[in-house]
Design an enzyme around this catalytic site. Structure first.
Site, mmCIF file in Angstrom:
data_model
loop_
_atom_site.group_PDB
_atom_site.id
_atom_site.type_symbol
_atom_site.label_atom_id
_atom_site.label_comp_id
_atom_site.label_asym_id
_atom_site.label_seq_id
_atom_site.Cartn_x
_atom_site.Cartn_y
_atom_site.Cartn_z
ATOM 1 N N GLY A 248 0.831 -1.188 0.000
ATOM 2 C CA GLY A 248 0.000 0.000 0.000
ATOM 3 C C GLY A 248 0.865 1.236 0.000
ATOM 4 O O GLY A 248 2.082 1.165 0.259
ATOM 5 N N GLU A 459 -26.938 15.077 -11.101
ATOM 6 C CA GLU A 459 -26.852 13.701 -10.588
ATOM 7 C C GLU A 459 -28.217 13.013 -10.626
ATOM 8 O O GLU A 459 -28.296 11.804 -10.899
ATOM 9 C CB GLU A 459 -26.298 13.702 -9.153
ATOM 10 C CG GLU A 459 -24.942 14.373 -8.997
ATOM 11 C CD GLU A 459 -23.870 13.808 -9.914
ATOM 12 O OE1 GLU A 459 -23.982 12.642 -10.348
ATOM 13 O OE2 GLU A 459 -22.913 14.546 -10.209
#
Length: 649
Positions: A248, A459
């Site tokens: 990560g 949206e």
């Protein structure tokens, strides 16, 4: 007929009456004799030739049990053939083995601190647990000594340490006098376990405190259970998942996770680092430092060996001037991970930023064969990380600003943010609170109502068109009330649930294009124009719709020809640039699907307006609520959403 005798003696020693030929034994020795005789019941026959190991518990004192075992041998076995081979296993057992084999009989005691080895089991005919003293043993001992059997006397014989019983009951002393002397002394306190044998208390976080690690937390809990089962003897070490690679970006908390994992598993954590090993000096010293970490982990097993920056080792395929040095180092690591030097009891946890740089042999089965990527923490995880480091619980309004301002930050970044807020609190002589934390976030400005309305319209348009064309289920829809000053970032989005597999035909791609253009269609219907946020960036609505139309006509064979071309998304712009006919076909698809989307918005305007109002009020809606609002306000209509049939569908 002659009477055949089984050769058995009485199996229950406390029913046997003492006679004048019995060896003089004290009361505690006879009580121990009852326990020995009960454990060796299968060998309670004349003429047997056993070599038996009695595995003891903490309730054990060798001088008393050794005398009890000799008494048992004199009563059961032939005394002339038994020379007193009552022994205690130690790390040097050569004399014990020789004497046991010579006399063909032996009673060997294994103390609780002694680990019975495979060779000991081969020598012994059986390894039998030594039964603890019981009430019946105490009653038999009191009866044999001619003492009254009372509850106080039984409790005394069962609770006093064997060493005190041995000193109190002597041949020259009357048993009643011994009991009176024991009662006159204070009750001994239990012996406390030495501090050095106790596992150190867990300090720092545990897995329950870790957030944003995804499947790594579940793996950690499974490991803790496996180690507990291994300690209990339920499973063997080969059944433990003892090698994992976590990767990560810097700051996501890989080192903190290792510490939390060790605390949850209740095992020591040994820290190793490729760069720290290299600090030891030349190759020989480097290898010594490397092996020392593995040796320490084995000595403290079960344990966790955390190797940070393991990708620094690289791989053996590199050919620079340091390749011979690194190949020797990698080979040593591979040998320690597996090879001839087994690492039973040691879990190796490797951490890196670039797992693709690691030698492939390190990731094969038996080494670091499991790879788990740690993503950047999402909004919920960032809130939990904040609560862990600060102890402050924000209100919902502050959380919205916090989520926006900390997007893309790691756990280390949030810890630094809390540290700065704590410093400010100390300077101002006040306790840490939500306002101080918010004041240390990047500058955030509140969006005007008109701008938020345009976001909600855009949206909501996506959601309504997606619902009508049946492309994908909406799982969430969100708009932001704030914007980070000086940054251009997505302020609204619709998430789709695409888990159900679908046939990807031409109609599927056309519905996907219409859904992408739903936001633009809604803005055109409400405002008469659309904003630049719908185009420009690679993931913008119009960009995605254009690439989908290009793939449909130019690479999937679903357009005006079955011929396929490049499927690389980066090549689509070149195809449109150098193929005017393709550019015209892409334009026609976009025009057609935009018209389709506008028809849907026009027909379902009441559903879209209701969705906009609710979105302005809540800022975030779940998919179920979105579908409920649309279903409640939508109009039934002749299928304006269905595109005309074309060749290639």
């Amino acid at each position: 007929m002659p009477i055949k005798q089984s050769g058995k003696r009485l199996r229950v020693p406390w029913r046997k009456k003492p006679d004048e030929n019995d060896l003089p034994v004290t009361l505690p020795v006879f009580m121990a004799y009852c326990a020995v005789a009960r454990s060796l019941r299968s060998w309670n026959r004349i003429g047997t030739k056993p070599i038996v190991t009695l595995a003891t518990t903490d309730d054990f004192y060798f001088p008393v049990f050794a005398e009890a075992a000799r008494f048992f041998a004199s009563q059961i076995w032939e005394p002339q053939r038994f020379h007193g081979n009552v022994l205690e296993w130690t790390d040097k057992n050569f004399r014990h083995e020789a004497e046991a084999l010579r006399d063909e009989r032996a009673i060997l005691f294994a103390s609780p601190s002694y680990e019975i080895k495979d060779d000991d089991r081969l020598l012994s005919d059986a390894v039998v647990p030594l039964e603890p003293r019981t009430v019946r043993h105490a009653e038999a001992a009191l009866r044999r000594a001619g003492l009254p059997i009372t509850r106080e006397s039984i409790e005394l014989l069962l609770t006093e340490p064997w060493s005190r019983l041995s000193r109190a009951f002597q041949d020259r002393r009357d048993p009643l006098q011994a009991i009176q002397r024991l009662r006159s002394l204070p009750i001994p306190l239990p012996v406390r376990e030495p501090e050095r044998h106790r596992p150190p208390p867990a300090t720092g976080p545990t897995l329950s405190d870790m957030h944003g690690f995804g499947g790594l937390i579940e793996w950690g809990y499974d490991l803790a259970k496996d180690i507990a089962d291994f300690r209990a003897g339920i499973i063997q070490w080969r059944d433990v998942d003892n090698g994992v690679l976590i990767s990560g970006p810097p700051g996501v908390g890989k080192t903190m996770f290792a510490s939390a994992l060790a605390n949850s598993c209740a095992v020591p954590l040994i820290y190793g680092s490729a760069s720290r090993w290299q600090e030891a000096g030349a190759l020989d010293e480097h290898l010594k430092a490397l092996r020392a970490s593995f040796v320490e982990a084995r000595e403290k097993a079960p344990s966790i060996l955390f190797i940070d920056e393991i990708d620094v080792l690289g791989n053996r395929g590199e050919t620079d001037r340091n390749s011979a040095y690194m190949r020797a180092l990698i080979t040593a690591v591979l040998q320690l991970l597996d090879g001839f030097e087994r690492r039973e009891g040691v879990v190796v946890l490797g951490a890196c930023n670039h797992p693709d740089l690691l030698d492939s042999a390190m990731k094969r089965p038996g080494r670091l064969d499991r790879h788990i990527a740690v993503p950047l923490p999402d909004a919920a995880s960032r809130r939990s990380i904040l609560k862990f480091h600060s102890g402050v619980t924000m209100c919902s309004a502050d959380f919205e600003m916090f989520d926006l301002a900390t997007e893309g930050l790691t756990g280390a970044d949030i810890e630094r943010l809390v540290r700065e807020a704590k410093r400010a609190a100390r300077r101002q002589s006040q306790s840490l609170n939500s306002d101080l934390i918010v004041s240390h976030l990047p500058p955030v400005i509140k969006l005007p109502e008109a701008y938020m309305h345009s976001l909600a319209v855009h949206e909501a348009g996506h959601a309504v068109v997606s619902f009508e064309v049946g492309h994908s289920k909406v799982s969430a829809i969100k708009i932001s009330r704030y914007q980070i000053q000086g940054e251009t970032r997505e302020l609204g989005y619709v998430e789709y649930d695409s888990s159900a597999p679908q046939r990807r035909t031409r109609s599927f791609y056309e519905s996907a294009i219409a859904t992408c253009l739903g936001g633009i269609a809604a803005e055109l219907e409400v405002f008469g124009s659309f904003s630049d946020g719908a185009a420009g960036a690679g993931a913008a609505d119009l960009n995605r719709a254009t690439d989908l139309a290009t793939a449909l006509e130019g690479s999937l064979g679903m357009g005006h020809t079955l011929m396929v071309g490049s499927s690389e998304q980066g090549e689509f712009s070149n195809l449109r640039l150098y193929l005017p006919e393709l550019r015209r076909q892409v334009h026609d698809i976009l025009e057609e699907q935009l018209s389709r989307a506008r028809s849907i918005i026009s027909q379902q305007r009441p559903a879209m307006d209701a969705l906009v109002d609710r979105l302005l009020d809540a800022a975030e809606l779940a998919g179920d609520e979105v579908r409920e609002i649309i279903s409640r306000h939508r109009r039934s209509a002749v299928s304006l959403a269905k595109p005309p049939r074309r060749a290639g569908m």
